[in-house]
Design an enzyme around this catalytic site. Structure first.
Site, PDB file in Angstrom:
ATOM      1  N   ILE A 151       0.821  -1.222   0.000  1.00 43.74           N
ATOM      2  CA  ILE A 151       0.000   0.000   0.000  1.00 43.74           C
ATOM      3  C   ILE A 151       0.853   1.270   0.000  1.00 43.74           C
ATOM      4  O   ILE A 151       0.420   2.308  -0.497  1.00 43.74           O
ATOM      5  CB  ILE A 151      -0.961  -0.019   1.223  1.00 43.74           C
ATOM      6  CG1 ILE A 151      -1.962   1.149   1.190  1.00 43.74           C
ATOM      7  CG2 ILE A 151      -0.204   0.032   2.548  1.00 43.74           C
ATOM      8  CD1 ILE A 151      -3.103   0.948   0.269  1.00 43.74           C
ATOM      9  N   THR A 152       2.071   1.200   0.553  1.00 43.18           N
ATOM     10  CA  THR A 152       2.885   2.422   0.633  1.00 43.18           C
ATOM     11  C   THR A 152       3.648   2.704  -0.663  1.00 43.18           C
ATOM     12  O   THR A 152       4.261   3.749  -0.806  1.00 43.18           O
ATOM     13  CB  THR A 152       3.899   2.355   1.806  1.00 43.18           C
ATOM     14  OG1 THR A 152       4.744   1.224   1.594  1.00 43.18           O
ATOM     15  CG2 THR A 152       3.202   2.224   3.139  1.00 43.18           C
ATOM     16  N   LEU A 211       0.363  -6.360  -4.129  1.00 46.49           N
ATOM     17  CA  LEU A 211       1.334  -5.462  -4.772  1.00 46.49           C
ATOM     18  C   LEU A 211       2.631  -5.399  -3.971  1.00 46.49           C
ATOM     19  O   LEU A 211       3.569  -4.710  -4.363  1.00 46.49           O
ATOM     20  CB  LEU A 211       0.749  -4.041  -4.896  1.00 46.49           C
ATOM     21  CG  LEU A 211      -0.685  -3.923  -5.428  1.00 46.49           C
ATOM     22  CD1 LEU A 211      -1.058  -2.461  -5.609  1.00 46.49           C
ATOM     23  CD2 LEU A 211      -0.841  -4.664  -6.747  1.00 46.49           C
ATOM     24  N   SER A 249       5.002  -9.509 -13.510  1.00 45.92           N
ATOM     25  CA  SER A 249       5.858  -8.473 -14.092  1.00 45.92           C
ATOM     26  C   SER A 249       6.423  -8.890 -15.441  1.00 45.92           C
ATOM     27  O   SER A 249       6.733 -10.073 -15.659  1.00 45.92           O
ATOM     28  CB  SER A 249       7.006  -8.209 -13.117  1.00 45.92           C
ATOM     29  OG  SER A 249       8.049  -7.519 -13.755  1.00 45.92           O
ATOM     30  N   GLU A 261       9.297  -8.445 -16.214  1.00 47.06           N
ATOM     31  CA  GLU A 261      10.648  -8.959 -15.935  1.00 47.06           C
ATOM     32  C   GLU A 261      10.684 -10.485 -16.074  1.00 47.06           C
ATOM     33  O   GLU A 261      11.754 -11.062 -16.238  1.00 47.06           O
ATOM     34  CB  GLU A 261      11.090  -8.565 -14.527  1.00 47.06           C
ATOM     35  CG  GLU A 261      11.713  -7.192 -14.421  1.00 47.06           C
ATOM     36  CD  GLU A 261      13.040  -7.056 -15.170  1.00 47.06           C
ATOM     37  OE1 GLU A 261      13.968  -7.803 -14.854  1.00 47.06           O
ATOM     38  OE2 GLU A 261      13.124  -6.227 -16.075  1.00 47.06           O
ATOM     39  N   TYR A 294      14.753 -11.198  -8.911  1.00 45.56           N
ATOM     40  CA  TYR A 294      13.416 -10.583  -8.918  1.00 45.56           C
ATOM     41  C   TYR A 294      12.514 -11.302  -9.931  1.00 45.56           C
ATOM     42  O   TYR A 294      11.403 -11.726  -9.610  1.00 45.56           O
ATOM     43  CB  TYR A 294      13.529  -9.090  -9.284  1.00 45.56           C
ATOM     44  CG  TYR A 294      12.192  -8.412  -9.480  1.00 45.56           C
ATOM     45  CD1 TYR A 294      11.508  -7.855  -8.413  1.00 45.56           C
ATOM     46  CD2 TYR A 294      11.603  -8.355 -10.742  1.00 45.56           C
ATOM     47  CE1 TYR A 294      10.266  -7.255  -8.596  1.00 45.56           C
ATOM     48  CE2 TYR A 294      10.371  -7.765 -10.934  1.00 45.56           C
ATOM     49  CZ  TYR A 294       9.710  -7.204  -9.866  1.00 45.56           C
ATOM     50  OH  TYR A 294       8.482  -6.613 -10.051  1.00 45.56           O
ATOM     51  N   LYS A 304       9.201 -13.671  -9.314  1.00 44.79           N
ATOM     52  CA  LYS A 304       7.902 -13.295  -9.901  1.00 44.79           C
ATOM     53  C   LYS A 304       7.331 -14.447 -10.743  1.00 44.79           C
ATOM     54  O   LYS A 304       6.126 -14.632 -10.804  1.00 44.79           O
ATOM     55  CB  LYS A 304       8.053 -12.029 -10.751  1.00 44.79           C
ATOM     56  CG  LYS A 304       8.137 -10.744  -9.926  1.00 44.79           C
ATOM     57  CD  LYS A 304       6.779 -10.351  -9.351  1.00 44.79           C
ATOM     58  CE  LYS A 304       6.842  -9.114  -8.481  1.00 44.79           C
ATOM     59  NZ  LYS A 304       5.561  -8.758  -7.869  1.00 44.79           N
ATOM     60  N   HIS A 339       5.748   0.830 -15.305  1.00 46.72           N
ATOM     61  CA  HIS A 339       4.775   1.917 -15.191  1.00 46.72           C
ATOM     62  C   HIS A 339       5.272   2.905 -14.156  1.00 46.72           C
ATOM     63  O   HIS A 339       5.711   2.532 -13.078  1.00 46.72           O
ATOM     64  CB  HIS A 339       3.374   1.389 -14.888  1.00 46.72           C
ATOM     65  CG  HIS A 339       3.343   0.320 -13.859  1.00 46.72           C
ATOM     66  ND1 HIS A 339       3.755  -0.969 -14.105  1.00 46.72           N
ATOM     67  CD2 HIS A 339       2.964   0.348 -12.562  1.00 46.72           C
ATOM     68  CE1 HIS A 339       3.620  -1.682 -13.009  1.00 46.72           C
ATOM     69  NE2 HIS A 339       3.151  -0.901 -12.040  1.00 46.72           N
ATOM     70  N   ARG A 395       6.932   7.558  -8.358  1.00 48.02           N
ATOM     71  CA  ARG A 395       7.922   6.492  -8.525  1.00 48.02           C
ATOM     72  C   ARG A 395       9.101   6.748  -7.589  1.00 48.02           C
ATOM     73  O   ARG A 395       9.505   7.909  -7.381  1.00 48.02           O
ATOM     74  CB  ARG A 395       8.378   6.518  -9.988  1.00 48.02           C
ATOM     75  CG  ARG A 395       9.205   5.341 -10.453  1.00 48.02           C
ATOM     76  CD  ARG A 395       8.542   4.026 -10.280  1.00 48.02           C
ATOM     77  NE  ARG A 395       8.837   3.096 -11.360  1.00 48.02           N
ATOM     78  CZ  ARG A 395       8.891   1.787 -11.209  1.00 48.02           C
ATOM     79  NH1 ARG A 395       8.684   1.237 -10.029  1.00 48.02           N
ATOM     80  NH2 ARG A 395       9.134   0.998 -12.234  1.00 48.02           N
TER      81      ARG A 395
HETATM   82  O1  F7E Z   1      15.468  -0.014 -14.843  1.00 43.76           O
HETATM   83  C1  F7E Z   1      18.491   0.685 -16.866  1.00 43.76           C
HETATM   84  C2  F7E Z   1      18.404  -0.655 -16.160  1.00 43.76           C
HETATM   85  O2  F7E Z   1      15.240   0.038 -12.355  1.00 43.76           O
HETATM   86  C3  F7E Z   1      15.089   0.157 -16.173  1.00 43.76           C
HETATM   87  C4  F7E Z   1      10.379  -2.393 -11.659  1.00 43.76           C
HETATM   88  O3  F7E Z   1       9.188  -1.680 -11.396  1.00 43.76           O
HETATM   89  O4  F7E Z   1       9.838  -2.565 -13.987  1.00 43.76           O
HETATM   90  C5  F7E Z   1      10.831  -2.137 -13.089  1.00 43.76           C
HETATM   91  O5  F7E Z   1      12.059  -2.820 -13.299  1.00 43.76           O
HETATM   92  C6  F7E Z   1      16.270  -0.005 -17.095  1.00 43.76           C
HETATM   93  C7  F7E Z   1      17.142  -1.232 -16.812  1.00 43.76           C
HETATM   94  O6  F7E Z   1      13.288  -0.731 -13.800  1.00 43.76           O
HETATM   95  C8  F7E Z   1      20.138   2.985 -14.613  1.00 43.76           C
HETATM   96  O7  F7E Z   1      19.585  -1.423 -16.384  1.00 43.76           O
HETATM   97  C9  F7E Z   1      20.317   2.399 -16.687  1.00 43.76           C
HETATM   98  O8  F7E Z   1      17.480  -1.839 -18.025  1.00 43.76           O
HETATM   99  O9  F7E Z   1      13.885   1.643 -13.734  1.00 43.76           O
HETATM  100  P1  F7E Z   1      14.478   0.302 -13.600  1.00 43.76           P
HETATM  101  P2  F7E Z   1      13.243  -2.276 -14.214  1.00 43.76           P
HETATM  102  O10 F7E Z   1      14.470  -3.003 -13.823  1.00 43.76           O
HETATM  103  O11 F7E Z   1      12.844  -2.343 -15.655  1.00 43.76           O
HETATM  104  C10 F7E Z   1       9.474  -3.954 -13.910  1.00 43.76           C
HETATM  105  C11 F7E Z   1       8.332  -4.202 -14.863  1.00 43.76           C
HETATM  106  C12 F7E Z   1       9.225  -4.408 -12.522  1.00 43.76           C
HETATM  107  O12 F7E Z   1       8.415  -5.316 -12.306  1.00 43.76           O
HETATM  108  C13 F7E Z   1      10.118  -3.874 -11.450  1.00 43.76           C
HETATM  109  O13 F7E Z   1       9.562  -4.045 -10.164  1.00 43.76           O
HETATM  110  O14 F7E Z   1      17.129   1.130 -16.917  1.00 43.76           O
HETATM  111  N1  F7E Z   1      19.298   1.683 -16.145  1.00 43.76           N
HETATM  112  N2  F7E Z   1      20.854   3.213 -15.755  1.00 43.76           N
HETATM  113  C14 F7E Z   1      19.166   2.040 -14.866  1.00 43.76           C
HETATM  114  N3  F7E Z   1      18.275   1.623 -13.925  1.00 43.76           N
HETATM  115  C15 F7E Z   1      18.357   2.188 -12.689  1.00 43.76           C
HETATM  116  N4  F7E Z   1      17.467   1.821 -11.745  1.00 43.76           N
HETATM  117  N5  F7E Z   1      19.334   3.126 -12.384  1.00 43.76           N
HETATM  118  C16 F7E Z   1      20.261   3.558 -13.303  1.00 43.76           C
HETATM  119  O15 F7E Z   1      21.101   4.412 -13.014  1.00 43.76           O
END
Ligand code: F7E
Length: 326
Positions: free
Chosen positions: A9-10, A78, A126, A128, A150, A154, A180, A185
């Protein structure tokens, strides 16, 4: 009056879902974890209509107690360790919360709901789970190939949800949501990290931001649109699984470019430093979803275009940072 019980919820989605359900006349009960959880205090002032109950996905008795207390018609799971990068460092915890946590909650629902179980269950699956993708775009039948603790956890949660539906006749749905975002965020995710940095650089509060892989491509939608799909899934005659996505892929590089230009900065490359610390042991290169089943069956479609999403996040961060300066 229907009652919804929400874990997580948070988080960003928990808050949007709570608002959506409250506007529909639901009683909303949120599960909060830990002792003196600081997010719970923020939630109590931000969304005062949410009733809070203690509970933890790692603790079955607490989930049973939360269900007995709230007597929900609908349960939205969630709650998770949602940061993929963290899951590599805390893999066992991630498997326990994101994987076994789903099984615990489903067992609790089976126990509390009894024989003709009326409780409807939503699992936050997800994109992922697709990881090293086998086809593009990805749909409900695309084989799963997770690339992180992760994603693996999932996958377990997803299959467990399907299994409880098929074994015990539970009304259990799994929403396979692609990325999303929103002004809510967390700052650890790339979108908000970038919009916040762009705002701070525009205001002269910092000069650069360290990022990882700029070539990764994601299908980014607006969280407020995606929680509507969660609710719609639980209003159908039959439980099922649905991909929720926009169908458009953009690279991190494109996101950075657009965010910096929305903040009034043209030479974004001068402000971005590539830091190997932000690369992952295994990357998910490209995710883009085919949500045609959700369009057809749920009548769901995303409303906010990508450009609006990015500019609204930048505008929000500019406002927050200006307020801090005042
Ligand atoms: O990374 C690249 C990183 O951490 C997106 C979660 O909500 O969506 C989310 O997972 C992309 C990746 O999200 C940085 O390598 C580059 O390719 O924003 P993100 P995520 O890993 O896609 C899915 C659907 C979920 O279910 C998850 O819970 O961006 N990237 N440079 C970076 N990512 C981060 N975090 N930081 C960087 O500096």
């Amino acid at each position: 009056m229907s009652t919804a019980l929400i874990t997580g919820i948070t988080g960003q989605d928990g808050q949007y879902l709570a608002e959506t359900l409250h506007a529909k006349g639901y009683r909303v009960v949120g599960v909060v974890t830990g002792q003196r959880n600081p997010h719970a205090d923020a939630l109590a002032s931000g969304l005062p209509f949410v009733e809070l109950v203690g509970g933890d996905l790692a603790d079955l008795p607490s989930l049973i107690a939360a269900l007995e207390y709230s007597q929900p018609d609908e349960v939205y799971n969630l709650g998770a360790i949602s940061y993929v990068a963290l899951s590599f460092k805390q893999a066992e915890l991630t498997a326990n919360v994101n994987g076994l946590g789903v099984l615990r909650l489903l067992e609790a629902i089976r126990l509390v709901g009894g024989q003709d179980n009326p409780i409807r269950f939503y699992q936050a699956s997800s994109s992922e789970m697709f990881g090293k993708v086998r086809e593009t775009p990805q749909n409900e039948l695309t084989p799963l190939h997770p690339r992180s603790p992760y994603g693996s956890a999932k996958v377990f949660g997803h299959h467990t949800t399907v299994n409880y539906r098929e074994s015990y006749g539970l009304f259990a749905c799994s929403g396979i949501l692609f990325n999303h975002e929103s002004p809510r965020r967390g700052l650890e995710f790339v979108t908000r990290k970038v919009t916040n940095a762009a705002a701070r650089i525009a205001l002269g509060l910092q000069d650069e931001v360290a990022l990882g892989n700029l070539e990764a491509k994601r299908d980014w939608g607006f969280a407020g649109d995606y929680v509507r799909a969660m609710h719609l899934m639980l209003q159908q005659d039959e439980p099922d699984d649905f991909v929720i996505a926009t169908g458009e892929a953009r690279s991190v590089r494109e996101f950075v470019q657009l965010a910096f230009s929305a903040a009034g900065i043209d030479d974004w490359e001068r402000h971005v430093r590539i830091d190997p610390r932000f690369f992952r042991p295994a990357e998910v290169d490209l995710l883009v979803g085919d949500a045609s089943k959700a369009h057809r069956v749920l009548g769901w479609a995303p409303q906010m275009p990508f450009e609006t999403l990015v500019t609204s996040m930048v505008a929000h961060d500019l406002e927050i940072e200006r307020r801090k300066l005042a």
